[in-house]
Motif scaffolding. Structure first.
Motif, mmCIF file in Angstrom:
data_model
loop_
_atom_site.group_PDB
_atom_site.id
_atom_site.type_symbol
_atom_site.label_atom_id
_atom_site.label_comp_id
_atom_site.label_asym_id
_atom_site.label_seq_id
_atom_site.Cartn_x
_atom_site.Cartn_y
_atom_site.Cartn_z
ATOM 1 N N ALA A 170 45.989 32.384 55.696
ATOM 2 C CA ALA A 170 44.845 31.484 55.889
ATOM 3 C C ALA A 170 43.592 31.950 55.148
ATOM 4 C CB ALA A 170 44.557 31.321 57.376
ATOM 5 N N THR A 171 43.285 33.234 55.214
ATOM 6 C CA THR A 171 42.075 33.737 54.555
ATOM 7 C C THR A 171 42.139 33.505 53.051
ATOM 8 O OG1 THR A 171 42.559 35.594 55.997
ATOM 9 C CG2 THR A 171 40.482 35.664 54.791
ATOM 10 N N GLU A 172 43.294 33.817 52.466
ATOM 11 C CA GLU A 172 43.447 33.676 51.011
ATOM 12 C C GLU A 172 43.351 32.209 50.607
ATOM 13 O OE1 GLU A 172 43.527 36.563 49.814
ATOM 14 O OE2 GLU A 172 44.189 37.691 51.577
ATOM 15 N N ILE A 173 43.975 31.351 51.397
ATOM 16 C CA ILE A 173 43.945 29.918 51.084
ATOM 17 C C ILE A 173 42.510 29.406 51.148
ATOM 18 C CG2 ILE A 173 44.720 27.630 51.825
ATOM 19 C CD1 ILE A 173 47.221 29.133 52.996
ATOM 20 N N ALA A 174 41.812 29.828 52.199
ATOM 21 C CA ALA A 174 40.413 29.402 52.340
ATOM 22 C C ALA A 174 39.601 29.869 51.132
ATOM 23 C CB ALA A 174 39.825 29.953 53.631
ATOM 24 N N ALA A 175 39.888 31.087 50.659
ATOM 25 C CA ALA A 175 39.139 31.624 49.524
ATOM 26 C C ALA A 175 39.361 30.773 48.279
ATOM 27 C CB ALA A 175 39.538 33.078 49.268
ATOM 28 N N VAL A 176 40.621 30.425 48.001
ATOM 29 C CA VAL A 176 40.910 29.632 46.804
ATOM 30 C C VAL A 176 40.266 28.247 46.933
ATOM 31 C CG1 VAL A 176 42.703 28.639 45.338
ATOM 32 C CG2 VAL A 176 43.074 30.858 46.396
ATOM 33 N N ALA A 177 40.367 27.654 48.130
ATOM 34 C CA ALA A 177 39.794 26.329 48.341
ATOM 35 C C ALA A 177 38.279 26.362 48.166
ATOM 36 C CB ALA A 177 40.167 25.799 49.714
ATOM 37 N N ALA A 178 37.645 27.389 48.746
ATOM 38 C CA ALA A 178 36.193 27.510 48.637
ATOM 39 C C ALA A 178 35.794 27.672 47.176
ATOM 40 C CB ALA A 178 35.695 28.690 49.461
ATOM 41 N N PHE A 179 36.549 28.489 46.460
ATOM 42 C CA PHE A 179 36.254 28.718 45.046
ATOM 43 C C PHE A 179 36.315 27.395 44.274
ATOM 44 C CE2 PHE A 179 37.260 29.584 40.701
ATOM 45 C CZ PHE A 179 36.467 30.676 40.397
ATOM 46 N N THR A 180 37.366 26.622 44.519
ATOM 47 C CA THR A 180 37.526 25.341 43.835
ATOM 48 C C THR A 180 36.335 24.429 44.105
ATOM 49 O OG1 THR A 180 39.867 25.599 44.309
ATOM 50 C CG2 THR A 180 39.165 23.466 43.440
ATOM 51 N N LEU A 181 35.965 24.378 45.359
ATOM 52 C CA LEU A 181 34.875 23.486 45.768
ATOM 53 C C LEU A 181 33.552 23.890 45.104
ATOM 54 C CD1 LEU A 181 35.695 21.280 47.733
ATOM 55 C CD2 LEU A 181 34.233 22.378 49.440
ATOM 56 N N VAL A 182 33.289 25.211 45.122
ATOM 57 C CA VAL A 182 32.042 25.696 44.516
ATOM 58 C C VAL A 182 32.032 25.385 43.018
ATOM 59 C CG1 VAL A 182 30.739 27.775 43.920
ATOM 60 C CG2 VAL A 182 31.616 27.471 46.237
ATOM 61 N N ALA A 183 33.163 25.669 42.355
ATOM 62 C CA ALA A 183 33.226 25.420 40.907
ATOM 63 C C ALA A 183 32.987 23.944 40.610
ATOM 64 C CB ALA A 183 34.574 25.874 40.348
ATOM 65 N N MET A 184 33.615 23.071 41.405
ATOM 66 C CA MET A 184 33.460 21.643 41.153
ATOM 67 C C MET A 184 32.018 21.186 41.405
ATOM 68 S SD MET A 184 36.886 19.826 42.541
ATOM 69 C CE MET A 184 38.389 19.826 41.564
ATOM 70 N N THR A 185 31.410 21.738 42.432
ATOM 71 C CA THR A 185 30.025 21.376 42.732
ATOM 72 C C THR A 185 29.114 21.780 41.583
ATOM 73 O OG1 THR A 185 30.544 21.814 45.031
ATOM 74 C CG2 THR A 185 28.224 21.531 44.490
ATOM 75 N N ILE A 186 29.321 23.013 41.094
ATOM 76 C CA ILE A 186 28.499 23.467 39.970
ATOM 77 C C ILE A 186 28.716 22.535 38.779
ATOM 78 C CG2 ILE A 186 28.142 25.316 38.293
ATOM 79 C CD1 ILE A 186 28.888 27.294 40.503
ATOM 80 N N ALA A 187 29.979 22.194 38.528
ATOM 81 C CA ALA A 187 30.285 21.345 37.369
ATOM 82 C C ALA A 187 29.577 19.998 37.480
ATOM 83 C CB ALA A 187 31.795 21.137 37.250
ATOM 84 N N VAL A 188 29.635 19.406 38.666
ATOM 85 C CA VAL A 188 29.014 18.085 38.831
ATOM 86 C C VAL A 188 27.499 18.194 38.691
ATOM 87 C CG1 VAL A 188 28.562 16.235 40.483
ATOM 88 C CG2 VAL A 188 30.876 17.110 40.193
ATOM 89 N N MET A 189 26.945 19.292 39.213
ATOM 90 C CA MET A 189 25.496 19.446 39.116
ATOM 91 C C MET A 189 25.063 19.765 37.694
ATOM 92 S SD MET A 189 24.678 21.174 42.798
ATOM 93 C CE MET A 189 23.627 22.373 42.094
ATOM 94 N N ARG A 190 25.901 20.530 36.997
ATOM 95 C CA ARG A 190 25.559 20.913 35.631
ATOM 96 C C ARG A 190 25.739 19.766 34.647
ATOM 97 N NH1 ARG A 190 22.918 24.845 33.141
ATOM 98 N NH2 ARG A 190 23.976 23.874 31.399
ATOM 99 N N PHE A 191 26.593 18.824 34.998
ATOM 100 C CA PHE A 191 26.887 17.731 34.086
ATOM 101 C C PHE A 191 25.617 16.925 33.838
ATOM 102 C CE2 PHE A 191 28.418 13.641 32.729
ATOM 103 C CZ PHE A 191 29.501 13.947 31.954
ATOM 104 N N ARG A 192 25.193 16.888 32.587
ATOM 105 C CA ARG A 192 23.952 16.179 32.304
ATOM 106 C C ARG A 192 24.214 14.693 32.169
ATOM 107 N NH1 ARG A 192 22.923 20.266 27.789
ATOM 108 N NH2 ARG A 192 25.137 20.232 28.149
ATOM 109 N N GLN A 193 23.563 13.931 33.017
ATOM 110 C CA GLN A 193 23.766 12.491 33.001
ATOM 111 C C GLN A 193 22.916 11.813 31.947
ATOM 112 O OE1 GLN A 193 23.581 11.820 37.404
ATOM 113 N NE2 GLN A 193 24.699 10.014 36.771
ATOM 114 N N THR A 194 21.969 12.555 31.417
ATOM 115 C CA THR A 194 21.125 11.990 30.369
ATOM 116 C C THR A 194 21.246 12.868 29.135
ATOM 117 O OG1 THR A 194 19.237 13.301 31.024
ATOM 118 C CG2 THR A 194 19.475 11.159 32.073
ATOM 119 N N LEU A 195 20.647 12.428 28.060
ATOM 120 C CA LEU A 195 20.681 13.212 26.830
ATOM 121 C C LEU A 195 19.416 14.045 26.689
ATOM 122 C CD1 LEU A 195 21.970 10.318 24.592
ATOM 123 C CD2 LEU A 195 23.285 12.318 25.233
#
Lengths: 317, 376
Positions: free
Chosen positions: B350-375
Motif C-alpha cells: 500500500a505505501t509503495e502504491i500510494a507513493a507512485v500514485a502521488a508522484f503521478t498526480l503531482v507530476a500531472m498537476t505541475i504539467a497542467v500548471m506549467r502548460f502555457r495557454q497563451t503565447l
C-alpha cells in the motif's frame, strides 16, 4: 449555456470592440493603445508593414496573448476572461502554416472538427473538403502541399466549425495571384453569409477588396475607415508626372522642401506632399520647364500609407 | 584543402555560437558530469551495512543475547524490530521492511549448555542476492567463534570441534540465489522508465518547435485535455512493452510469479502513467527538444542508480535514499519484486502504491500548471 448569459449586451452589430490595447515584449512596446470596432458581416482589412503589431493585435483578440492594458470584447465575450468562448466561435488562421504537416488534409480537418466537439466530424470534414475543392488531395500529407493548397487547407480548418468571426493573419503571403483571387472570392462569400472577417495583409490591392480598413504602424493604429475615407483623411496632394527621364527628376524632387514623397509607378511618377502650398511652390520650377506632363491626381492607398508611416516614424521612431 | 578547412571552421563557429545561446544546455554540459560524479560517487555502495533485521527471541538467555550482539557487531545487521509472532515476521518480509529475520528457539541456551547442538534460524530476503551476500558471509563466520568466551571452562568446546549450534540459513523468495530473478523485474521498471520518458518528453516541445502549438492553443481545448489525450496512446504502448518483457521474463529467464498477475498489470500501468507524466512535465518546461531530452536523461540516470536497480538501496547513505524515495522506479521495484518473487498483495504494498500514485498526480498537476495557454 452560461456562456451566452455571460455575454455583454453589445452594441448592435459590433463584433470586435476593443479599447486601448497595449502589449510589450521585453520592454519594447509592440502594440500601443489600439482601439477598434468592427461591424458584423464586414471584411475588415488590417494593414501595416512587417513588425507593426498586426499579429500581436490579432493574438490579443483571440486570447492567445494577454494585453498589458486595455480591454474589450470579441463577439461580446471579454478578451481578458472569456478566451475559451472566443476560441469556440472564432476561426484563427495563423501567419505561418501551423497545422500538422505529418497528417493528411482529411486527418487535420477531422482533428479540428473533433476538438470543436462537432457531432459528425467525418461528415463535416467531407463537406469542408468538397467546399474547398480538395477532394483529390484529401489523403495527401499537409507537409507535401504547395503554399496555395496549404493556405486553402488552413482556411478550411478555420471555417470548419462555422465560426462567426474569422481572424486571418496574412493569409495570402507567398501565394500566387490566382490562388489569392480564389481566396478572396471565398472570403466575400463568407462575409455574405454573415461571417465577419478581419484580415491582415500588406498587399495594397487586397486592402481595396475590404469593406473597411485600419492601418497600423509601429504598434499604433494610424487611421481607419473605408478606402475612400482613408484617402480623403490623409490630406495628401498628389501629382502624377509622365514623360522623359523620371529617375533624375525623382532624385531632385526628393530633396525639395514641401515634397514628402516621390514614388515611381512604371512610366509615372507620383509626387506628394502634406502641405499643398509648399508642394506647389516646390514643383513650380519643374512644371514651368514644360518638358513633362503634370496632372493632379488622387493619392493611391499606397501613397497614403507610406505617408502615414513616415509621419509616424518622425514622431515615434 | 584550405577551402574545406574554412568551411569546417564556418560550421564550427556557428555551432559554438548556437550552443552558447542555449544557456540551459550549456549549464547542463558543465554541471551534469560534476553533479553526477559527486552524487553517485558518494551514494553508491555495493557493501550495504546495517540491514534491517527482525528478531524473534524465544529463548532470552545469555547465549541468545550474546549471539545477537555478535551479529550486531559485524556491522551488517540493525536489530530494530521484535515481531511477536511468525505471522508478523512474514508480513515484515512481504512489505520489504526487513532484510533479515532471526528466530531463536526456546531453550536455545540450555541446549547449548547440554551440548545438544540446537539449531538457530536466520531468514534472508534473497530477492536481491547481491544486497545480502556480504551480510550472509559475515553471519556464517559466527557459529565457530561466538560462544568461545561463554563456554570457556565448560569443557564442552575443544579446538577443531564442531560449533556448539547449527545456523540454519533460509534464503527466502529466491533459494537458489538466481540474480536474474532480481534483475529481470528490475529491468522491466528501468526499460519502461526510459521508453516512456522519451515518448512524452518531446510531445509538447515538438508542437512548439513545429509551430503547431499556435493552432492547438487557438482551439477550444483545455491543457488537461491535451495532456490526457497525448499520454493515452503511450499507455497502450507501455502495456505492450510490459507484456513483452513479462513474457520474456517467464519464458526465457524462468522468473517466478508468486503473486497476482492482475495486480501486477494494474500497478505496472500506474507506473507507466507516472513516467509518462514526468516526461510530459519535462516537455512543458523545456524550450527545445534538446532540453527535453537532457531533462529526461537527468531523471533517468538517478532512477537507474539510486532506485535499488543496480546497487542495493540499503547500501546508500540516508540522503541518497531520500532521493531514491522520490523516484517512482524505487517504489515500483519494491512492488514488482514484491509481487513476482514474494507474492506480496495490495495490502503489503500500500505505501509503495500510494507513493507512485502521488508522484503521478503531482507530476500531472505541475504539467497542467506549467502548460502555457497563451503565447505570452
Amino acid at each position: 449555456m452560461n456562456a451566452v448569459a455571460a455575454r455583454k449586451p453589445d452594441a448592435p452589430g459590433i463584433v470586435i470592440d476593443v479599447e486601448g490595447l497595449t502589449k510589450s515584449f521585453g520592454g519594447r512596446t509592440v502594440v500601443k493603445n489600439v482601439t477598434m470596432q468592427v461591424r458584423r458581416g464586414l471584411i475588415y482589412g488590417f494593414l501595416g508593414p512587417n513588425g507593426s503589431g498586426k499579429t500581436t493585435t490579432i493574438r490579443m483578440l483571440t486570447g492567445l496573448l494577454t494585453p498589458d492594458s486595455g480591454h474589450g470584447t470579441c463577439l461580446g465575450y471579454d478578451i481578458l476572461t472569456q478566451s475559451t468562448e472566443i476560441k469556440r466561435h472564432v476561426g484563427y488562421m495563423t501567419q505561418r502554416f501551423s497545422l500538422y504537416t505529418d497528417l493528411s488534409i482529411r486527418e487535420n480537418l477531422e482533428f479540428v472538427a473533433r476538438v470543436h466537439g462537432m457531432p459528425d466530424p467525418r461528415g463535416a470534414t467531407q463537406d469542408a473538403i468538397a467546399r474547398l475543392g480538395l477532394e483529390n488531395r484529401a489523403s495527401q500529407l499537409a507537409g507535401e502541399l504547395s503554399g496555395g493548397w496549404k493556405q486553402r487547407l488552413a482556411l478550411g480548418a478555420c471555417i470548419l466549425p462555422s465560426p462567426k468571426l474569422l481572424l486571418l493573419d496574412e493569409p495570402t503571403a507567398g501565394v500566387d495571384p490566382q490562388a489569392r483571387r480564389e481566396f478572396w472570392d471565398e472570403i466575400h462569400h463568407l462575409a455574405h453569409e454573415g461571417v465577419t472577417v478581419l484580415v491582415s495583409t500588406h498587399y495594397m490591392d487586397e486592402a481595396e477588396r475590404c469593406h473597411e480598413i485600419a492601418y497600423i504602424a509601429y504598434g499604433e493604429l494610424l487611421t481607419r475607415g473605408t478606402v475612400e475615407e482613408v484617402v480623403a483623411q490623409s490630406g495628401l496632394t498628389t501629382y502624377t508626372v509622365t514623360g522623359g527621364d523620371l529617375t533624375a527628376l525623382a532624385d531632385e524632387l526628393q530633396k525639395k522642401p514641401g515634397v514628402d514623397q516621390v514614388a515611381p509607378f512604371g512610366v509615372e511618377l507620383h509626387v506628394s506632399g502634406r502641405d499643398r502650398k509648399r508642394l506647389d511652390a516646390a514643383i513650380a520650377p519643374y512644371r514651368a520647364k514644360n518638358t513633362k506632363a503634370w496632372r493632379q491626381s488622387e493619392p493611391t492607398l499606397e501613397d497614403v500609407f507610406i505617408e502615414l508611416m513616415s509621419r509616424s516614424r518622425d514622431n515615434f521612431g | 584543402m584550405t577551402g574545406s578547412l574554412s568551411r569546417i571552421a564556418a560550421v564550427f563557429i556557428k555551432e559554438v555560437t548556437q550552443l552558447r545561446r542555449d544557456r540551459l544546455t550549456f549549464a547542463m554540459m558543465v554541471l551534469i558530469p560534476v553533479m553526477q560524479l559527486l552524487l553517485f560517487g558518494y551514494a553508491i555502495n555495493t557493501d550495504p551495512r546495517k540491514l534491517p533485521t527482525a528478531v524473534v527471541d524465544l529463548d532470552g538467555s545469555q547465549f541468545s543475547r550474546s549471539f545477537l550482539s555478535a551479529m550486531q557487531e559485524t556491522g551488517y545487521f540493525e536489530m530494530d524490530r521484535q515481531p511477536r509472532s511468525e505471522k508478523e515476521l512474514d508480513d515484515l518480509f512481504l512489505a520489504g521492511k526487513v532484510q533479515f529475520g532471526v528466530q531463536i528457539p526456546p531453550n536455545f541456551g540450555r541446549d547449548i549448555m547440554r551440548g545438544e547442538n540446537p539449531a538457530l534460524l536466520v531468514i534472508a530476503d534473497a530477492t536481491d542476492p547481491s544486497a545480502s551476500g556480504n551480510a550472509i558471509a559475515a553471519l556464517q563466520q559466527l557459529p565457530a567463534r561466538v560462544f568461545t568466551r561463554d563456554l570457556q571452562g565448560a569443557g564442552h568446546i575443544r579446538d577443531g570441534a564442531k560449533p556448539p549450534f547449527e545456523l540454519r540459513l533460509h534464503r527466502r523468495y529466491n533459494p537458489t540465489g538466481e540474480t536474474s530473478f532480481n534483475i529481470v523485474p528490475g529491468l522491466m521498471g528501468t526499460i519502461l522508465t526510459l521508453t516512456m520518458l522519451l515518448f512524452t518528453g518531446l510531445s509538447v516541445t515538438r508542437e512548439v518547435e513545429r509551430g503547431t502549438m499556435e493552432t492547438l492553443l487557438s482551439l477550444p481545448i483545455r491543457p488537461v485535455e491535451i495532456m490526457l489525450g497525448k499520454i493515452a496512446p503511450y499507455v497502450v504502448v507501455g502495456a505492450i512493452q510490459m507484456t513483452i518483457i513479462l513474457s520474456a521474463g517467464f519464458l526465457l529467464f524462468g522468473v517466478p510469479l508468486a503473486g497476482s498477475l492482475p495486480l501486477l498489470l494494474v500497478l505496472t500501468t500506474l507506473f507507466i502513467c507516472a513516467n509518462l507524466a514526468v516526461g510530459y512535465t519535462f516537455s512543458t518546461i523545456a524550450t527545445s527538444q534538446l532540453q527535453a531530452m537532457q531533462m529526461s536523461f537527468f531523471f533517468f540516470l538517478p532512477s537507474m542508480l539510486l532506485s535499488g536497480f543496480m546497487f542495493p538501496f540499503r547500501g546508500m547513505p540516508e540522503w541518497a535514499q531520500w532521493i531514491g524515495e522520490v523516484l517512482p522506479l524505487t517504489h515500483f521495484l519494491r512492488i514488482i519484486r514484491g509481487i513476482m518473487l514474494k507474492g506480496a498483495g495490495f495490502g503489503d504494498l500500500a505505501t509503495e502504491i500510494a507513493a507512485v500514485a502521488a508522484f503521478t498526480l503531482v507530476a500531472m498537476t505541475i504539467a497542467v500548471m506549467r502548460f502555457r495557454q497563451t503565447l505570452d
